[in-house]
Each structure stands twice: as structure tokens, then as C-alpha cells.
Design an enzyme around this catalytic site. Structure first.
Site, short mmCIF file in Angstrom:
data_model
loop_
_atom_site.label_atom_id
_atom_site.label_comp_id
_atom_site.label_asym_id
_atom_site.label_seq_id
_atom_site.Cartn_x
_atom_site.Cartn_y
_atom_site.Cartn_z
N GLU A 115 0.85 -1.21 0.00
CA GLU A 115 0.00 0.00 0.00
C GLU A 115 0.88 1.25 0.00
O GLU A 115 0.68 2.18 0.78
CB GLU A 115 -0.93 0.00 1.22
N CYS A 175 -10.52 0.35 7.88
CA CYS A 175 -10.00 1.65 8.31
C CYS A 175 -10.60 2.81 7.55
O CYS A 175 -10.78 3.91 8.09
CB CYS A 175 -8.48 1.66 8.19
#
Length: 651
Positions: free
Chosen positions: A311, A407
Site C-alpha cells: 500500500e 479503516c
């Protein structure tokens, strides 16, 4: 305790943002509460509230979920806090109070809070900072506590988290007997700073500085702790990509590397510390990293972190559109950083990036109805490829109800509900206007309260009206500084109908108006919103020879829903005057769409032709079409289909 509650009172009236706040209040906060309690069928269980009950000894069972599951509860509470600033809701506040009470009951006697370790391995606390998010989770709880105190005036949550911060301070620091560690996922640093702001406890500021200063020093802490627990992965996370930005001390870092969310959270904390302490060496490092991200590693939508592996940031100018990662949380973190850079220095470029992030790559992470979400925000989608090609597996052509790693939805909820905190800032005798959105506000400027009413139909129209009224009813001298957006080539400004010279009063992207303000003074700002065709730096390989459409702060895309399939065959004209912008009330909750006459190749006529040939496609294989572009943030609200931001240029 330092009192900041009520210092800035900004009541949102903006048609664009108030609608999004109301969606979060009506849909997202209740939906996420159900998700936290495992009440949504056919989605990954959260177990987050149940984890706190088990940790408090009020329920049986084992911990379930990601190691950072506590943070979902924290971000939900923070969104609730900001929501209560907009709208009083006794039932919601009572529910939040009950969750805060539960967190207090789950807190250990020494102040420690973490349901994963409390339930699963209390004897192993603080043994794996690299991977296990103890500091990250407590940081999010601290941020929620500060927001809740500022919204309600209730101190209980801040007291709980101050006890947690005291425990952390007893464990970490430069003293010989303390651990010299720092978090694998940054967050505690900026949270401690926020806790310091409301408590005025200098130890929290010092601890935030310690975590920043200690990162990346030799001997490397993550390697040391991995050796102590006999973890053979001791070199994995600290490889050449600097996954958690611990490859070098922060003052020596020159490029953004590694996990993009971790990076911008850390950079946000660095900016906080610079703004407070004036640390010049840290300032230079922060500004170097800002320049690298904004000039070499940011998408036009303000997405960052182009690489699915880790990521993460990859290399300069590597910005693929169809396999981009561009996590919603990363753009949100970029907005956090930009806002804090405005505390370091009032430069229009920081406000420009903040605005770009808010209107594009952040809110694209949520359906218009607030019921589904994107984790990844690509700039080009062909659904068939997403289903078949392995390197596209992370890209979804439609938003999802929830995620195992959830998240992004609560992060977006707290960003949207806190949007009123991003509009203004005060510096002694100066009031800065960073963003343009309707609001009715009371601020303290130069020791006196001033009411500022902002009226605008931004981002669809560029007219902004500010009415200035000193609360005393008497004239009050102060400086009003208004950001001139970087996308605006020329603007006009008048005060009480009289033209004000922008050119002689602009500095670093802000127009400074220094005068004695009388009650009812009116400032009119006009920012022409013309269609712009944007070129990428030629070093961005994927976009060479292509253009993107932008109007005001909004980046546009084209979708199959409006233009049919095979969007890669569309070529658009290069004259901005060829584009027509029109507000459509019934389209995507009301947006300005942009249309133009373009050309599109008829692939159907070529289906039986050769795979390769020497000649160009014949003129007979193209046709003239009316192309419609919509705001990027609103794509994928009308079912599955192709989408793209960067378009071929018509020769």
C-alpha cells in the site's frame, strides 16, 4: 486543562458539504455502529465492541479481528464527536458516553488500553511495536477523546486517555530505563500533540517529539525487538522501501517511501511539532518530503500510494491509472498533512492540495448514499480486467459494503464531519480563509470576537461573499487573508462594492486585506470557473499524450453510463472553449457535468479485422459523439462500468 472548546465556532450552511455531513449522520454513523456490533449480514464481522467487553471482563470469548480493531471504535467515536458539533443528538451522545465508559472499564490499572493484548497475550505487551499497532490504537483513542471533549465539554474520555498517555510515557523515552521504540504504524505522534493542546501537559509534546526523533536511528529498534522475540522476518519490514519510514532518521529523509498512510500520518506530526517548536531542521525535512510527494508522487485526484504491494509509494512519476492503489485513508492523511502545513506557513500550495484532496480522492471513497465504500480509488477501470487479471484484484468496479480491514469508512466519516475545522485559522491579528464553503462562524481575532458569514455555491460556482461583523458592534482592525486557488488564473475582489487590487496585496497565494472592519462589511470574491485541460509531467509515462478535465477544484472522469463502452477509443478536443459546463439537479445528487463534441472509434467494425496492421484506422471507423464528463468523486454510483480520468487528445 487548557480550554479550547468553543474557540472556533463554525456552523456549516454549505449546500455541498452539509449534504455530505447529513449523509454521514443519517447513514454512515448508524451503519458503522451496526458493523462494530456485527449486526450487518453478509459482511465480515467486526467484533470490535465485543472485544472491549471481553477485555473489561463483561463477556467471554476470544479476541477477533485485525490487531488494530480498536481503532475502528475510536474513529467512530471521533466522527460522533464532530457530528454533535453540527447537530445536538442526546441519544447518540448517550450511546457514545456508554462506549467511553466501556473503554474506561477495559483500561488496565496502569493505564494500558488494547483489547488484543489484554485478551490474548497480556504478558507480551510492547514486544512487537513493528507489527501490532498498540500505539496506533491508543493514538486514535486519544484523537477521539480530544474531539469529544471539544464537542461536549466532557472530560472523562480525555482523563482516560491521559492515563494511557502517562503509561506510555512511563515506558518510552530517552531515559536509560525506558524503551527506545516507536510505532510500526504512525499515529500516536499526532495524537499526543492533540492531547497536549487540550491538557497543556508538556510531557505529551516531549513524547511526541521522542517518537519522531527516535525513528530510524541505529541500532535499529525493529531489528532489535525482532531478534529478542526470535522473529525471522526481522529484515522484511525494513527493506529497501522503508515500509514504515524507519529506514533513516526523519531529518535525513528526502523522499516519501513505504506505506503511504503511515508516511503522511508521520509527516502530519512532524508539521505539528515544527509549528509549535520552530525546529528548523525538522522543517526542512518536512518541506523536502512535501515537495517530493506533491511534485513527483501525487495523482491529479490527490491520491497517493500508487503501489498495491505494501500500500505504498513506488518511485517518482510512477502513477499508473488502472492498477493504482490510492487508498482512501492515504488521501485523507494527505488532507491532514496539508492542513498542518498551513500551520507551519501560510502558503497557497498547501491549501490547494487540501482542497484537491477534499473534493476528489477522499470523498470518492463513499457512495453518495453513504452505504458502500472504496478502499482503493483507481483512475481507470475496465470491470472485465478487474475480474480476470491478478494485478487488478485490489481494484473494485463498485464500492463494497464493508471490509475486513475497515479503516477507510470510519476515517472518511471523521473527515467529513470535521470539515468545518478546515475552513479558517487565526494567527494573532490575522484571519485566514483556506477553503470556500458556506458557513456562519464566530472567531476570536485580535482578542475580539468576529462573526464571519460565508455564502457561496462552491465548487460549482466561483462567487464567494463574506460578511464581516465584529461582535462588539464597533470597528475592529485586523487582517483578512483569502486563498487564491492555484487553479484560478485571475480573480476579482471587492469590498463593499469597491474593487480591491489583488496583485499588490498577494503573498504566497493569499490576498491580504489589512483594514478596520465595520459591522456588515462585505467582501466579494469572484473566481472564474473555466474548464481546464490538464497535462501531466511528461515523466508520467501512463499519461503522456493525454489530458484530464478539471473545473475549479473538481477533477472529472468519463463513465460508461454516459458514453458507452470502450472509453479508451475516445479522443477529446484541445480547445477549452469547446467544453460546456451545465448544472444538472437530477444527476448524482446535483453536479455540474461537462460536455464536448469528441471522436470515438467504432470497434465493432474492426472486430473481424487483423490484430495488427501497418496503416492507421480509417476515417470511416470513427464517429463524432457528444461526450459527458462527471466529477470523479461521484463515479460508480450508477452500477458497474468503465471509467477513466485521462483521455486521448484529438489531433
Amino acid at each position: 486543562m487548557g480550554e479550547t472548546r468553543g474557540r472556533v465556532q463554525v456552523q456549516l450552511t454549505d449546500a455541498f458539504w452539509k449534504k455530505k455531513v447529513e449523509v454521514v449522520q443519517r447513514e454512515v454513523i448508524p451503519y458503522q455502529w451496526k458493523a462494530l456490533n456485527d449486526e450487518i449480514p453478509d459482511t465480515e464481522p467486526s467484533h470490535a465492541i465485543e472485544n472491549f467487553k471481553i477485555a473489561a471482563g463483561e463477556s467471554s470469548g476470544d479476541f477477533y479481528g485485525m490487531v488494530f480493531q480498536d481503532s475502528d471504535v475510536a474513529k467512530w467515536l471521533e466522527a460522533v464527536a464532530y457530528s454533535l458539533e453540527h447537530t445536538a443528538d442526546a441519544e447518540l451522545e448517550s450511546l457514545a458516553d456508554s462506549v467511553i465508559d466501556l473503554i474506561g472499564r477495559a483500561q488496565m490499572e496502569d493505564g494500558y488500553i488494547n483489547t488484543y493484548y489484554t485478551v490474548k497475550a497480556p504478558e507480551k505487551r510492547w514486544t512487537n511495536l513493528r507489527d501490532d499497532h498498540e500505539l496506533y490504537c491508543m493514538g486514535h483513542l486519544m484523537e477521539a477523546a480530544v474531539a469529544y471533549y471539544q464537542a461536549t465539554g466532557k472530560r472523562k474520555f480525555v482523563d482516560i486517555m491521559s492515563k494511557a498517555a502517562d503509561h506510555i510515557d512511563s515506558m518510552f523515552g530517552p531515559e536509560e530505563e525506558k524503551l527506545k521504540g516507536y510505532p510500526g504504524h504512525q499515529e500516536i505522534e499526532l495524537a499526543l500533540f492533540r492531547l497536549y493542546e487540550v491538557t497543556e501537559n508538556e510531557r505529551y509534546l516531549s513524547l511526541a517529539e521522542f517518537f519522531i526523533n527516535e525513528r530510524g536511528r541505529e541500532p535499529h529498534y525493529f531489528i532489535k525487538e525482532a531478534e529478542e522475540r526470535k522473529d525471522e522476518r526481522k529484515f522484511f519490514w525494513n527493506g529497501k522501501f522503508g515500509y514504515n519510514q524507519s529506514h533513516l532518521p526523519v531529518r535525513e529523509q528526502t523522499k516519501a517511501v513505504g506505506h503511504s498512510v503511515r508516511a503522511v500520518y508521520m509527516y502530519s506530526a512532524m508539521a505539528d511539532i515544527v509549528a509549535k517548536t520552530g525546529d528548523e531542521e525538522l522543517r526542512r525535512a518536512t518541506e523536502r518530503l512535501w515537495k517530493n510527494v506533491i511534485q513527483q508522487q501525487m495523482y491529479i485526484t490527490a491520491g497517493i500510494g500508487s503501489m498495491e504491494h505494501g500500500e505504498a509509494f513506488s518511485t517518482d512519476y510512477d502513477l499508473p491509472n488502472d492498477i493504482s492503489y490510492t487508498e482512501t485513508c492515504a488521501t485523507i492523511g494527505l488532507a491532514f498533512w496539508a492542513r498542518r502545513m498551513l500551520k507551519v506557513a501560510k502558503r497557497g500550495e498547501y491549501g490547494d492540495v487540501l482542497e484537491r484532496a477534499l473534493y476528489n480522492g477522499s470523498i470518492s471513497g463513499m457512495d453518495l448514499d453513504g452505504k458502500k465504500f472504496f478502499y482503493v480509488n483507481p483512475l481507470e477501470v475496465v470491470p472485465e480486467l478487474n475480474r480476470v487479471r491478478g494485478e487488478h484484484h485490489h481494484v473494485k468496479p463498485v464500492r463494497q459494503p464493508w471490509f475486513k480491514c475497515a479503516c477507510c469508512p470510519p476515517n472518511l466519516a471523521r473527515l467529513i464531519t470535521s470539515i468545518n475545522h478546515y475552513i479558517y485559522s487565526e494567527e494573532e491579528n490575522e484571519l485566514f480563509v483556506h477553503l470556500y464553503m458556506g458557513n456562519d462562524s464566530v472567531m476570536t481575532v485580535g482578542g475580539e470576537e468576529v462573526r464571519v458569514t460565508q455564502e457561496t455555491n462552491y465548487p460549482w460556482e466561483g462567487a464567494v461573499k463574506l460578511t464581516i461583523t465584529p461582535s462588539s458592534g464597533k470597528n475592529h482592525a485586523f487582517t483578512l487573508a483569502m486563498r487564491m486557488p492555484g487553479w484560478c488564473a485571475s480573480g476579482q475582489l471587492s469590498i463593499n462594492g469597491e474593487r480591491f487590487d489583488i496583485g499588490d496585496n498577494i503573498k504566497d497565494g493569499y490576498v491580504y486585506i489589512n483594514r478596520e472592519w465595520a459591522p456588515g462589511d462585505i467582501v466579494d470574491l469572484y473566481l472564474p470557473m473555466e474548464v481546464q485541460l490538464i497535462h501531466a509531467n511528461p515523466k508520467v509515462r501512463e499519461n503522456f499524450g493525454k489530458v484530464a478535465i478539471q473545473r475549479g477544484p473538481v477533477v472529472y472522469c468519463i463513465e460508461e453510463a454516459d458514453n458507452g463502452p470502450n472509453l479508451h477509443t475516445v479522443s477529446v478536443p484541445m480547445n477549452p472553449a469547446s467544453y460546456v459546463a451545465s448544472f444538472e439537479e437530477g444527476l448524482l445528487d446535483g453536479v455540474v457535468s461537462i460536455s464536448c463534441v469528441a471522436e470515438k472509434i467504432e470497434l465493432e467494425a474492426l472486430s473481424e479485422g487483423p490484430l495488427y496492421k501497418a496503416a492507421e484506422f480509417s476515417a470511416a471507423s470513427t464517429r463524432t459523439v457528444t461526450l459527458k464528463a462527471i466529477p470523479y468523486y461521484a463515479w460508480a454510483n450508477r452500477g458497474e462500468g468503465e471509467m477513466r480520468v485521462w483521455l486521448n487528445k484529438l489531433k
